[in-house]
Design an enzyme around this catalytic site. Structure first.
Site, short mmCIF file in Angstrom:
data_model
loop_
_atom_site.label_atom_id
_atom_site.label_comp_id
_atom_site.label_asym_id
_atom_site.label_seq_id
_atom_site.Cartn_x
_atom_site.Cartn_y
_atom_site.Cartn_z
N TRP A 174 2.16 1.76 -3.41
CA TRP A 174 1.11 2.29 -4.29
C TRP A 174 0.96 3.80 -4.09
O TRP A 174 0.72 4.55 -5.03
CB TRP A 174 -0.22 1.59 -3.97
CG TRP A 174 -1.33 1.97 -4.92
CD1 TRP A 174 -1.45 1.58 -6.22
CD2 TRP A 174 -2.46 2.79 -4.64
NE1 TRP A 174 -2.60 2.11 -6.76
CE2 TRP A 174 -3.25 2.86 -5.81
CE3 TRP A 174 -2.90 3.47 -3.51
CZ2 TRP A 174 -4.42 3.57 -5.89
CZ3 TRP A 174 -4.09 4.19 -3.59
CH2 TRP A 174 -4.83 4.23 -4.77
N HIS A 175 1.12 4.23 -2.84
CA HIS A 175 0.97 5.65 -2.57
C HIS A 175 2.17 6.47 -3.05
O HIS A 175 2.08 7.69 -3.16
CB HIS A 175 0.80 5.90 -1.06
CG HIS A 175 -0.59 5.65 -0.60
ND1 HIS A 175 -1.01 4.40 -0.18
CD2 HIS A 175 -1.67 6.45 -0.50
CE1 HIS A 175 -2.29 4.47 0.16
NE2 HIS A 175 -2.72 5.70 -0.02
N ALA A 176 3.29 5.81 -3.32
CA ALA A 176 4.48 6.54 -3.74
C ALA A 176 4.17 7.37 -4.98
O ALA A 176 3.47 6.92 -5.87
CB ALA A 176 5.60 5.56 -4.06
N TYR A 184 -4.79 13.43 -4.22
CA TYR A 184 -4.83 12.05 -4.72
C TYR A 184 -4.98 11.96 -6.24
O TYR A 184 -4.93 10.86 -6.79
CB TYR A 184 -5.94 11.26 -4.01
CG TYR A 184 -5.42 10.51 -2.80
CD1 TYR A 184 -5.07 11.19 -1.65
CD2 TYR A 184 -5.23 9.14 -2.82
CE1 TYR A 184 -4.57 10.53 -0.56
CE2 TYR A 184 -4.73 8.46 -1.73
CZ TYR A 184 -4.41 9.15 -0.60
OH TYR A 184 -3.89 8.49 0.49
N SER A 192 0.85 -1.20 0.00
CA SER A 192 0.00 0.00 0.00
C SER A 192 0.88 1.25 0.00
O SER A 192 0.60 2.23 -0.70
CB SER A 192 -0.91 -0.01 1.23
OG SER A 192 -1.50 1.23 1.42
#
Lengths: 315, 485
Positions: free
Chosen positions: B321-323, B482, B318
């Protein structure tokens, strides 16, 4: 469904009435705190007729910092109004002077010239004239509204500018509504700048693009010529000056010699007086930052150069 | 076109009105055109819509391939593999190629040129949706969608294309087949959600964003009080920014009669990190990881060591993925993920103990004071992890922490002389209002409460929101965080 429609309509009508109330409140705040906003200044100006309107970008702003306006007026026996703005290019200055001339008169225009305004959209119709901050303290005036709409149609300025101004949103949404309307730089006017190469370089990089776009340059030269023609058709005498700059700073400006030659050619053609004061009164201690005169510098410039120019062209 | 722009509000109005005017059988076409226009208008470049089309077509045909493979497990697996590989491959390449080359160059002392790929907006979100669809068809959780247009609309539906929620095809596609009539109740709630989302975004998140940016841009030099305020502000900035986006997305969909899943449920009131991640924060992503990674890995049923390992794997991935979430691609996100994985370990490990204590001392169970303490404690654990989410480098993160700890004793004195500007005080007040709102909403939804109130009260509430947006909002300043990954 019909009931829902009526409710939506009623909700909208009440909302619009409330909006009108907030608009009125914002307009009163503009009159209460407005001071230096150029549109406010035009609407609130003391006299119908002036001897000089000063146009240009930030280098012209110290002309009226603190008590400088009174000093210039007293020493030259003139009535002046300074409508220059930070980073204001030809297009914005044209808008301001057109608006000014709908309400007032002037005998002369003193245009304080900088080369950087001819090199980028950023200082003209791009980010400058479309900067909402310009209109946050601009009182509502149907004349200005019409002018902004015409700039949208004729010059391709984003229609949002006019709509923002007319709807009053830009004033209602002003987060600095209770702050005094004074240029940030005015506080530094008494200070001295200690030159550093890095800061000078950063300032040059900010003002001047890496490469000159010839088409853009020609476009703004044309705009400048059109402005001169417009002012001369209104029987206004135009004179152009360049203000003092530190030698080290001046030498960092790219293509300045070439610019001077080109602009001289244009001004000669239109019989416009041009005074290049770049390298006078330019000691280090005369500046409060890399390129703006402080009080000492301004007094030197006024006494030794500006006074004479203003007196000579006064009548 | 951003949600927080006048042009979007105009666009939405036109789309909704025409949606209800157009006959049902053509509505999907209208929404698909509107969605593609919305997506393309973001950058007017060829690559982003091209990738969207590729991802959609691959998922669509793999879904049909799986369906027509009948009981041929080999073929089914082949289509599953192709679909996942291409989609996740696109995500990996566009997200990590530059970072991988940079790491390679630094490890091997080479100078391989970086491919300089830009990350198309919304890529992570629609890739997760297309992968979800392929896996669900493979698992027979849903039938493959035969209609390419409707499937395309599922992937590209404009309210969710930029930043989710990561909607499941099995809940969204059936809605596209239903004949939707205008529903006053849904439309009113949609309007309320849009106002609420805009309030969170333009009144709170974008107001505190410059302070946060300033602190995190030079943490080594920022005064400790600024750092502390900056960290707290970031927690509310990211929450208001992201949940604001989701509220607007859900509200916009509701105006057209569609339901998108809830993505946030007052996360900072969680009583444990497990609750935060499982039930309250970015629910569509958390449930995605649960259904498509954690459970396939064996979840909690593969023995204690595997259970703990699975938890950590999920959170580190996770983090990965946020990187790139607007703050660059770097190892800080791995630390953030690992830290939250560690919180889960402690949560899971201590859970029997808490149960035992609760049974022995029933007074402590559901005690409001204890609950407040637990919520505050959880909030601060999450807050600590946000530091590594936001910092530009690991070094910056440790600089911030050491800056605070070195001057911890001076903080009360520094506070006394701190310049609390009007802007800061307004920000504190707005965050306070948000917290009170969330506490009220937690007990019974504010919308449900409003419904029982007289019309004048309901309208007054809406006018307060609208005029807060007009008077206090920071418009057209920032895109949603985001959207940047």
């Amino acid at each position: 469904m019909k009931n829902f429609g009526i409710r939506v309509l009623l909700f909208t009508v009440i909302g619009l009435i409330l909006y009108a109330g907030v608009y009125w409140w914002s307009e009163t705040l503009v009159y209460k705190y407005g001071e230096e906003n150029r549109f406010f200044k035009v609407k609130d100006a003391d006299f119908i007729e002036y001897d000089y309107v000063i146009l240009g970008s930030s280098h012209a702003m110290p002309f009226t910092f603190k008590d400088m306006k009174e000093q210039i007026q007293q020493k030259t026996d003139t009535k002046i109004i300074n409508l220059s703005m930070p980073g204001a290019g030809v297009v914005l200055n044209r808008l301001i002077i057109e608006y000014f001339l709908t309400r007032h008169k002037t005998k002369n225009i003193l245009y304080v010239l900088d080369s950087f305004i001819f090199y980028s959209r950023m200082w003209n119709e791009g980010e400058r004239i479309e900067d909402v901050d310009l209109y946050r303290r601009a009182p509502f005036d149907p004349v200005l509204a019409r002018l902004l709409l015409s700039y949208s149609v004729k010059r391709g300025v984003n229609i949002k500018v006019a709509l923002n101004y007319i709807s009053g949103f830009v004033k209602i949404n002003n987060h600095d509504r209770f702050k005094p309307d004074i240029p940030e730089d005015e506080e530094s006017f008494e200070k001295n700048y200690e030159p550093t190469e890095r800061v000078d370089k950063e300032r040059i990089d900010y003002l001047y693009p890496e490469e000159v776009n010839k088409d853009l340059f020609n476009k703004y030269i044309q705009e400048f010529i059109q402005m001169i023609e417009y002012l001369q058709s209104e029987k206004i005498e135009v004179m152009v000056i360049k203000t003092p700059l530190r030698k080290e700073f001046y030498e960092l400006i790219p293509n300045e010699e070439r610019f001077n030659n080109e602009i001289k050619e244009v001004l000669d053609k239109y019989d416009v007086a041009f005074y290049d004061f770049t390298l006078v009164c330019n000691k280090e201690e005369y500046f409060y930052n890399p390129d703006h005169l402080n009080r000492e510098g301004m007094l030197c410039f006024l006494e030794n150069h500006l006074k004479e120019v203003l007196i000579n062209h006064r009548d | 076109m951003l949600f927080n722009s006048f042009s979007f509000l105009l666009f939405l109005g036109v789309v909704v009105v025409l949606f209800f005017i157009i006959p049902h059988k053509y509505r999907w076409t209208w929404l698909l055109i509107a969605s593609l226009y919305f997506y393309i208008s973001w950058s007017w470049k060829l690559l982003p819509p091209l990738l969207l089309v590729i991802s959609t077509l691959v998922a669509y045909f793999c879904g049909l391939g799986i369906k027509h493979a009948d009981e041929d497990q080999g073929r089914k697996k082949l289509f599953l593999g192709i679909g996942c590989l291409i989609n996740l491959g696109l995500l990996a390449v566009f997200k990590f190629a530059d970072f991988a080359v940079e790491q390679l160059n630094s490890a091997l002392n080479t100078s391989i040129p970086q491919p300089d790929l830009f990350l198309p907006v919304g890529l992570s979100f629609y890739i997760f949706m297309t992968v979800t669809y392929i896996v669900d068809v493979y698992r027979k959780d849903m039938e493959a969608e035969p209609h390419l247009g409707r499937f395309g609309l599922y992937v590209s539906y404009f309210p969710k294309i930029f930043a989710g929620p990561i909607e499941r095809a099995r809940t969204f596609l059936p809605q596209l087949r239903e004949k939707i009539h205008f529903d006053q109740e849904k439309a009113s709630m949609g309007f309320y959600l849009i106002l609420l989302g805009l309030f969170k975004k333009v009144v709170i998140a974008d107001r505190i964003a410059p302070f946060v940016d300033n602190v995190f841009s030079k943490p080594a030099y920022a005064p400790p009080i600024d750092i502390i305020i900056g960290i707290y502000f970031f927690a509310f900035q990211i929450y208001c920014d992201f949940s604001g986006y989701t509220d607007i997305a859900r509200g916009a969909a509701k105006l057209m009669g569609f339901e998108l899943m809830e993505n946030f449920r007052r996360p900072y009131l969680s009583k444990s990190p497990s609750e935060f991640w499982a039930k309250r924060w970015h629910i569509s992503l958390a449930s995605w990881f649960r259904d498509y990674l954690y459970i396939p890995l064996g979840g909690s049923r593969a023995g204690v060591p595997r259970h703990y390992a699975n938890l950590m794997i999920v959170f580190v991935i996770s983090g990965l993925w946020h990187a790139g979430l607007g703050y660059g691609v770097n190892w800080t996100f791995m630390i953030w993920g690992a830290l939250n994985g560690f919180y889960q370990w402690v949560s899971v490990g201590s859970s029997p103990l808490w149960k035992k204590i609760g049974n022995t001392v029933p007074f402590l169970k559901d005690n409001p004071v204890i609950n407040i303490i637990r919520s505050l404690f959880t909030f601060h654990l999450i807050l600590f992890s946000w530091i590594f989410f936001r910092v530009n480098s690991i070094e910056d993160g440790f600089n911030m922490l050491s800056n605070i700890s070195k001057r911890a004793k001076l903080i009360p004195r520094l506070l006394k002389f701190y310049n609390f500007t009007p802007e800061l005080l307004i920000s504190f007040a707005l965050i306070g209002i948000l917290i009170i709102f969330e506490i009220i909403d937690e007990r019974k939804s504010v919308w449900e409460r409003l419904k029982t109130k007289p019309l004048a009260v309901r309208w007054a509430f809406h006018y307060v929101l609208i005029f807060s947006l007009i008077i206090l909002g920071k418009w057209g300043v920032q895109q949603f965080i985001y959207m940047q990954f």
